[in-house]
Design an enzyme around this catalytic site. Structure first.
Site, PDB file in Angstrom:
ATOM      1  CG  HIS A  51      -4.924  -0.578  -0.983  1.00  0.00           C
ATOM      2  ND1 HIS A  51      -5.443  -0.881  -2.217  1.00  0.00           N
ATOM      3  CD2 HIS A  51      -4.505   0.709  -1.062  1.00  0.00           C
ATOM      4  CE1 HIS A  51      -5.352   0.184  -2.998  1.00  0.00           C
ATOM      5  NE2 HIS A  51      -4.778   1.156  -2.335  1.00  0.00           N
ATOM      6  CG  ASP A  53      -1.420   2.582  -2.864  1.00  0.00           C
ATOM      7  OD1 ASP A  53      -2.451   2.507  -3.543  1.00  0.00           O
ATOM      8  OD2 ASP A  53      -1.401   2.996  -1.686  1.00  0.00           O
ATOM      9  CG  ASP A 175      -7.068   3.988  -2.198  1.00  0.00           C
ATOM     10  OD1 ASP A 175      -7.823   4.706  -1.525  1.00  0.00           O
ATOM     11  OD2 ASP A 175      -5.843   4.192  -2.288  1.00  0.00           O
ATOM     12  CG  HIS A 418      -5.445   3.828  -6.991  1.00  0.00           C
ATOM     13  ND1 HIS A 418      -5.350   2.468  -7.009  1.00  0.00           N
ATOM     14  CD2 HIS A 418      -5.175   4.201  -5.725  1.00  0.00           C
ATOM     15  CE1 HIS A 418      -5.033   2.024  -5.803  1.00  0.00           C
ATOM     16  NE2 HIS A 418      -4.913   3.063  -4.996  1.00  0.00           N
TER      17      HIS A 418
END
Ligand SMILES: *[C@@H]1O[C@H](CO)[C@@H](O)[C@H](O)[C@H]1NC(C)=O
Ligand SMILES: *[C@@H]1O[C@H](CO)[C@@H](O)[C@H](O)[C@H]1NC(C)=O
Ligand SMILES: [Zn+2]
Length: 991
Positions: A51, A53, A175, A418
């Site tokens: 994941h 970001d 997420d 996000h």
């Protein structure tokens, strides 16, 4: 560290034959490449993933390179390098990748050899792109226009580099902090077969776990029926591996120690623990397939460590089948897991509401980020406005400069992340997002200039009219380059497909005559700039007045207004502008009457035509104290960047007194109401307006009492709203909310305020049988109706505590040595429920697609200017129907265009406009040529709509999700039909 293993890799690499592979679909990718397990076993789909970001604690580029590892150890380039090596070692291994912002950065630096290897993996279904947007976008504070764009940007890259095997088919929102129904609907329209995410409210999860309904069919639109249905799964463990099975360099779980001759041999214990974990997980899911997400934030920097242990674990677990174990474990991907669920052929429960708000414990409502960093949220929305206008200008001028728009497109893609527009990043990273947008806008201004250089001159010999520039600080009445100039022009580009009337405010240090495109001098009134504005920190302008005038702008076109300094200071207008202080202020035009008393209280708004009055018992600014806490348990949860948790349920008014200045001109009447030295509002009514504008200014939020503050603007009326209020999802469909209630579980309320907050991307309303108050917002904000008749919208926040969700900073925005001042607008609509949609639908499209103002300092006096330059132009001969919105007009190359058109009304909202509407697409291309080829595409434009075949799902009441395949559009009939809330996407070739 992983480089030392490369000797092994080199051997393997050299033994492979690396022919250049064709970039097209092979039968080896997609669902064809799936292992569907064993129908008589519990099938465990192992999904290795990372994941990544797109900015959070570090900037996107720092994450890419692995810079500033003292902040967070994370380097995406190494992750991709390492995974590719590990995939080569064992053909069973699989990996998924999500964030194309990173993949694009990496791809640009790879050799053809590596690229070919990667293409090979993609064509074999071993490397799968999932979601495939530029980022994993936030769902609460994003606008649908930008969600579509950021997914299209990723999809275009994947299609160009890899072809059909890389087309994403699954939403992977592991997420984001709450899930929007519109996002699911858009995913369905992108041709996705399903969606998985990690976070949902803990009460919701508890119930779904108990009832084995963590997987369901989301009916994601009240308008699009089965075209919006999306299989949705709540992942078992967030997006982490089950306990004790993390093999990343960041983890301390035991490796598989499988040589019995060595100490600490642990295979039997590991296998038993894994089998138990699989059974535990299976107990909350409905089928004999489960998914295990093997990875987490920025994991797989040393992929070998993960894969080596997973290889062994799976081998030993499956070996137990000979001893009667029912657990069958294998490498898989989310799409293969989804496909396996689909093949099970059962019926699924469904839901029609959304997954907002999200709480992870009783005092932990993630509703603060709906408002966090309100200036960034506005800048992001404004940047989209500029992006869309730039695309239009590029296309209509035939400048063919698409690549120069890429920086803004890319910056917008990143900003949707996000932890970007959501406001949950570190301050330094927020600055980086803003800088990217700013650089993107600079590049866009170049395109705008080249476009106007082509559009403005009346003949090709004419030199350009001087550079056009934006005045991005006009929201604080500052435009330095025009200050004191003899003459300047203001060009307004109207990006909507309708003629509009638009009031403009231009901050000036001198008085000017203003000419419209026909040369007529129009009424432009000098209105004083309020003291609250003049003292905004950082404002450099000497302007104390603004010229306010009304512009009539053609659809999809522009008008030029020419400003010439007045010879004498004698001003005839000025007499008409009447200014009073500390007295009653009635703003009135033929449609509306706004009554404000001498104490500065907004008392009543009357819709004169409809004879509807809404009295306000109160309207103004309040603050909640931000809960201070050390986050050591739910009751100690602090309010922070993510979480909104007020100390008390009763917000404090920001002041006991207000002062009022009333200004009445011909174009605008307004009341400036100052609450204190950090909160004020200007309520304006323009001459022909059917809604009331409230411009709010908040900050610097005082913190000398050591209490964090969350500032709201509250509208208290006598509307009998009966616990109900309505908020939009991503600027489109509106959902009904009921205070202290959740549609799908028995909600036990703890947080009386924040548990009722919902994202407002564009609008919130309350209503009763014949009255409705709608508030439109210029950016995403959080809001609620805490009491019947009341709407509150959170405008700004400043907290002293971190909320312990990773960002590790209080939300404490400052600028110019003081707390950040933020300004924005609300539009208030007072109508009957039956007539409201007409106003809020139209106004909200215009609010986010405002005319773009560019200024220039032309050397020529008006007489010469007007004979040299075109002063108005429209791409349309006539307006398109009122319920049509042009969502995208993007020139791809000299002859090709990508367009999206939309009916932006919902069903049953409006007698006239909530119906199918016909658009003749050729009309959009009048100035471009004759449409010679056209194909309807899915929403992300990476597949012909006739080729879209989504998996069929069955709901509990035995309804199938199957829809008829759409017929292709024919060149013979370019009249297309748009049903309510339908967006249609076309690739158009023009001769
Ligand atoms: C890599 O491939 C591209 C496209 O096939 C080609 O144009 C380029 O010359 C290749 N580069 C090298 C170094 O071989
Ligand atoms: C917030 O910012 C101000 C101004 O920079 C600073 O003085 C103050 O210490 C900060 N507060 C916290 C809690 O970080
Ligand atoms: Zn994340």
């Amino acid at each position: 560290m992983y480089i030392s293993k490369s000797s092994t890799f080199v051997l393997l690499v050299s033994s492979l034959c690396l022919a250049v592979l064709p970039v097209k679909s092979s039968s080896g990718c997609g669902y064809d490449a799936c292992n569907l397990g064993d129908p008589n076993k519990l099938n465990v789909h192992i999904v290795p993933h990372t994941h990544d970001d797109v900015g959070w604690l570090k900037t996107v580029d720092q994450y890419y390179y692995g810079a500033r590892n003292n902040i967070q150890h994370a380097g995406v380039q190494y992750i991709l390098d390492s995974v590719i090596h590990s995939l080569e070692e064992n053909p069973d291994r699989r990996f998924i990748y999500v964030e194309i912002a990173f993949f694009w950065r990496w791809w640009n630096q790879q050799t053809n050899d590596t690229r070919n290897k990667v293409k090979n993996f993609v064509n074999q279904g071993r490397l799968e792109f999932i979601s495939g947007g530029w980022c994993m976008n936030d769902e609460a504070s994003t606008h649908y226009n930008s969600i579509i764009d950021q997914h299209s940007l990723g999809a275009e890259f994947l299609r160009d580099q890899f072809g059909e095997c890389a087309r994403p088919k699954i939403g992977w929102q592991i997420d984001p902090f709450g899930h929007s129904r519109e996002q699911a609907s858009l995913f369905a329209q992108m041709g996705f077969d399903g969606l998985f995410f990690g976070r949902a409210d803990y009460q919701d999860i508890d119930k779904r776990t108990e009832t084995k309904t963590r997987e369901l069919i989301w009916k994601a639109s009240a308008n699009l029926d089965r075209r919006s249905w999306l299989f949705t799964g709540v992942l078992p463990n967030g997006y982490s591996p089950p306990g004790s099975f993390c093999y990343d360099i960041f983890c301390d779980d035991p490796p598989i120690m499988d040589d019995p001759r060595l100490h600490d041999y642990n295979v039997p214990e590991r296998v038993e623990t894994f089998i138990k974990a699989a059974h535990d997980e299976a107990s909350s899911y409905a089928t004999n397939h489960i998914i295990m997400t093997m990875g987490s934030d920025f994991q797989y920097e040393n992929a070998n460590q993960w894969y080596k242990n997973l290889d062994k674990l799976m081998k030993y677990v499956n070996a137990q089948q000979t001893n009667g174990s029912d657990v069958n474990v294998f490498y898989s991907t989310p799409s293969c897991y989804l496909y396996a669920l689909n093949k099970v052929g059962r019926a699924w429960t469904s839901k029609t509401d959304d997954f907002f708000p999200y709480a992870h414990h009783p005092h932990g409502f993630w509703t603060g980020y709906f408002t966090s960093r309100p200036a960034l949220k506005r800048y992001e929305r404004l940047s989209n406005n500029i992006l869309q206008v730039t695309r239009q200008l590029n296309a209509f001028s035939k400048a063919n400069l698409r690549s120069s728009i890429f920086p803004l497109n890319e910056a917008m893609g990143i900003a949707q992340h996000h932890d970007a527009v959501s406001g949950t990043e570190k301050q330094e990273v927020a600055f980086d997002y803003a800088m990217r947008l700013s650089q993107g806008i600079d590049a866009a201004v170049d395109v705008i200039n080249k476009a106007y250089d082509k559009i403005l001159p009346l003949d090709s010999q004419t030199p350009p009219s001087g550079p056009q520039f934006l005045c991005q600080l006009v929201n604080i009445s500052e435009c330095l380059p025009i200050e004191g100039q003899e003459r300047f022009t203001l060009i307004l580009w109207n990006p909507t497909v309708h003629t509009i009337s638009h009031h403009v405010r231009v901050p000036v240090t001198k008085d000017y005559t203003v000419r419209d495109p026909t040369g007529h001098v129009i009424v432009a009134e000098m209105i004083p700039i309020s003291e609250s504005t003049q003292k905004i920190p950082g404002r450099k302008s000497f302007a104390v007045n603004q010229l306010v005038f009304k512009a009539i702008l053609p659809a999809l076109g522009f008008s030029t207004y020419y400003f010439e300094i007045k010879a004498t200071e004698k001003n005839n207008n000025e007499k008409q502008v009447v200014i009073t202080q500390h007295s009653e202020c009635i703003l009135q035009n033929e449609y509306l009457r706004v009554e404000i008393d001498s104490q500065g209280n907004l008392n009543k708004i009357t819709n004169l035509k409809k004879k509807i009055s809404v009295p306000f018992s109160n309207q103004g600014f309040y603050w909640y104290g931000s809960f201070p806490g050390n986050n050591s348990g739910s009751e100690f949860q602090a309010s922070g960047a993510y979480i909104f948790r007020p100390i008390s349920s009763n917000p404090e008014p920001v002041s006991s007194k207000r002062s009022i200045t009333c200004i009445k001109g011909q174009n605008v009447q307004s009341a400036t109401i100052v609450f204190n030295n950090w909160a004020s509002q200007e309520i304006s009514l323009y001459d022909d307006a059917k809604m009331v504008e409230v411009e709010w200014t908040v900050g610097p939020i005082p913190v000398d009492d050591n209490i964090g503050k969350e500032i709201i603007l509250r509208y208290d009326t006598d509307i009998q709203s009966e616990s109900k209020f309505y908020t939009d999802a991503n600027g489109r469909e509106v959902l009904e909310r009921t205070r202290d209630y959740r549609p799908t579980w028995n909600y036990s309320k703890v947080e009386l305020i924040s548990g009722n907050y919902y994202p407002i991307n564009s609008r919130i309303w309350i209503k009763e049988s014949n009255r409705q108050l709608t508030v439109l917002t210029d950016r995403s904000e959080g809001g609620a109706s805490i009491q019947d008749g009341s709407i509150e919208v959170m405008l700004h926040r400043r907290t002293f505590y971190d909320d312990a969700l990773g960002v590790d900073e209080p939300l404490n925005e400052t600028a110019f040595g003081a707390g950040l001042v933020v300004r924005g607008k609300h539009l208030l609509i007072i109508e009957s429920p039956a007539t409201s949609a007409l106003y809020h639908r139209v106004a909200s499209q215009r609010f986010y697609m405002n005319p773009l103002a560019t200024y220039a300092l032309p050397p020529l006096p008006y007489a010469d200017y007007s004979t040299t330059y075109r002063q108005t132009w429209s791409a349309l001969q006539t307006d398109l129907p009122l319920n049509v919105h042009l969502l995208t007009f993007d020139q791809i190359d000299a002859k090709k265009y990508l367009i999206r058109v939309e009916n932006y009304f919902e069903l049953n909202e409006d007698d006239t406009y909530s119906h199918p509407v016909i658009v003749d697409l050729q009309k959009l291309f009048q100035s471009q040529g004759v449409i010679s080829d056209i194909a309807e595409m899915i929403l992300t434009a990476n597949l012909r709509i006739t080729d879209m075949k989504r998996l069929e799902w069955i709901t509990n009441n035995n309804r199938s999700s199957k829809v008829d395949v759409k017929k292709d559009i024919s060149l013979k009939d370019l009249n297309i039909l748009l049903n309510p809330m339908e967006i249609r996407t076309f690739l158009v070739t023009v001769e």
